[in-house]
Scaffold this motif. Sequence first.
Motif, short mmCIF file in Angstrom:
data_model
loop_
_atom_site.label_atom_id
_atom_site.label_comp_id
_atom_site.label_asym_id
_atom_site.label_seq_id
_atom_site.Cartn_x
_atom_site.Cartn_y
_atom_site.Cartn_z
N HIS A 48 -9.65 13.41 -9.21
CA HIS A 48 -9.51 12.96 -10.60
C HIS A 48 -8.39 11.92 -10.71
O HIS A 48 -8.52 10.92 -11.43
N ARG A 49 -7.31 12.14 -9.98
CA ARG A 49 -6.18 11.21 -9.99
C ARG A 49 -6.59 9.86 -9.40
O ARG A 49 -6.22 8.80 -9.92
N TYR A 50 -7.36 9.89 -8.31
CA TYR A 50 -7.84 8.63 -7.73
C TYR A 50 -8.72 7.88 -8.71
O TYR A 50 -8.60 6.65 -8.86
N MET A 51 -9.62 8.57 -9.35
CA MET A 51 -10.50 7.91 -10.31
C MET A 51 -9.69 7.26 -11.42
O MET A 51 -9.97 6.13 -11.84
N ALA A 52 -8.69 7.99 -11.92
CA ALA A 52 -7.85 7.44 -12.99
C ALA A 52 -7.11 6.18 -12.51
O ALA A 52 -7.00 5.19 -13.25
#
Length: 278
Positions: free
Chosen positions: A89-93
Amino acid sequence: MQLGIRLHDTTKRPFEERIAEVHQLGFACGHMALSKVIDEFPTTDEALTPGLAMYIRNVFARNQVDIAVLGCYLNLANPNREQLAETVHRYMAHIRFASWLGCGVVGTETGAPNETYSFTPECHTEEALKLFADNLHPIVEYAEKMGVVVAIEPVYRHIVSNPKRARKVLDEINSPNLQIIFDPVNLLDMENYAERKSVIEEAIELLGADVAMVHLKDCAVRDGKLVSMGCGLGEMDYTAVLKFMKERKPFIHATLEDTKPENNQRVKHFIMRKYAEV
C-alpha cells in the motif's frame, strides 16, 4: 552528470529552508525519503495528495533542484502477509505521489525474506529471488499505469545481491518502468572486495542500459569490516563508473551518499574533479 545529495544527509532544517540550502550548496538534485526530510507535516499514505505533491514540487522548482529519487526503501519479501500488505500500500501511494511530483524514479532496495529486514544466508537463495520478483511485479504494473519508473538498487546483503540477480529480475518482469539505481559500493562486501574492479565492470556490462540514476559514495576496510563514507575519503577507484556515466548517460542524476554537513563540499569538489578528468 547532474550531481545531487541524499537530502537527509544535509543539515536538519525546516523543509523549505533545507531545499534552499541544497541549491546554495551547489547541488542540482536530491534523493528524498519523505519521513527523513519532512517533520512539519505528516507524510503518511493518506497525506500524499496531489496538493501536497504540487506544494513540494514548487519548493524544489523554486530552488532549481530536481527530485532524482523518491525513496520507498521497504521490504517486499516480508513473509508476514499483513505487514507486506501495508508495504505494498505504501509503494502504491509513493508511485501515485511520484506521478504528481514529476520525480525521476521511485527507488527501493530489495529486502530480505524475514520480518526484520536483516541479512541471512537465505537472502541469496533462488527462493528469495523468486519471492521478491513475484511481489515486485504488481508494483511495477501499477507504476506502468501511473507513468512512473520504479528503480531497484542491488545491494550485496539484500536479495538482489549482484548484477546477475538484478539482470534476472529485469528480464523476468520485462518492463520499461523497471530500472536500476546503480550504487557501486552497495555491490561490495568483505566477501568480494578484493574483486571490486570486476564486480563494478560486470554491473556496467549487465545493467548499464537500464541504469536510471547513480549513487556515489566511497568505502574502505576498517577493523576487518567494509565501511562506507563520502567520496574521496576511502579507497574507491571511480574511473569505470564515471567514464560510464560520462560516455553513456548524459546529464544523469547522481546523488552523494554518506556525506556529512561539514564535508559535503569537499566531497562534491572531489567527485566533480574526478568526473572532469575521465
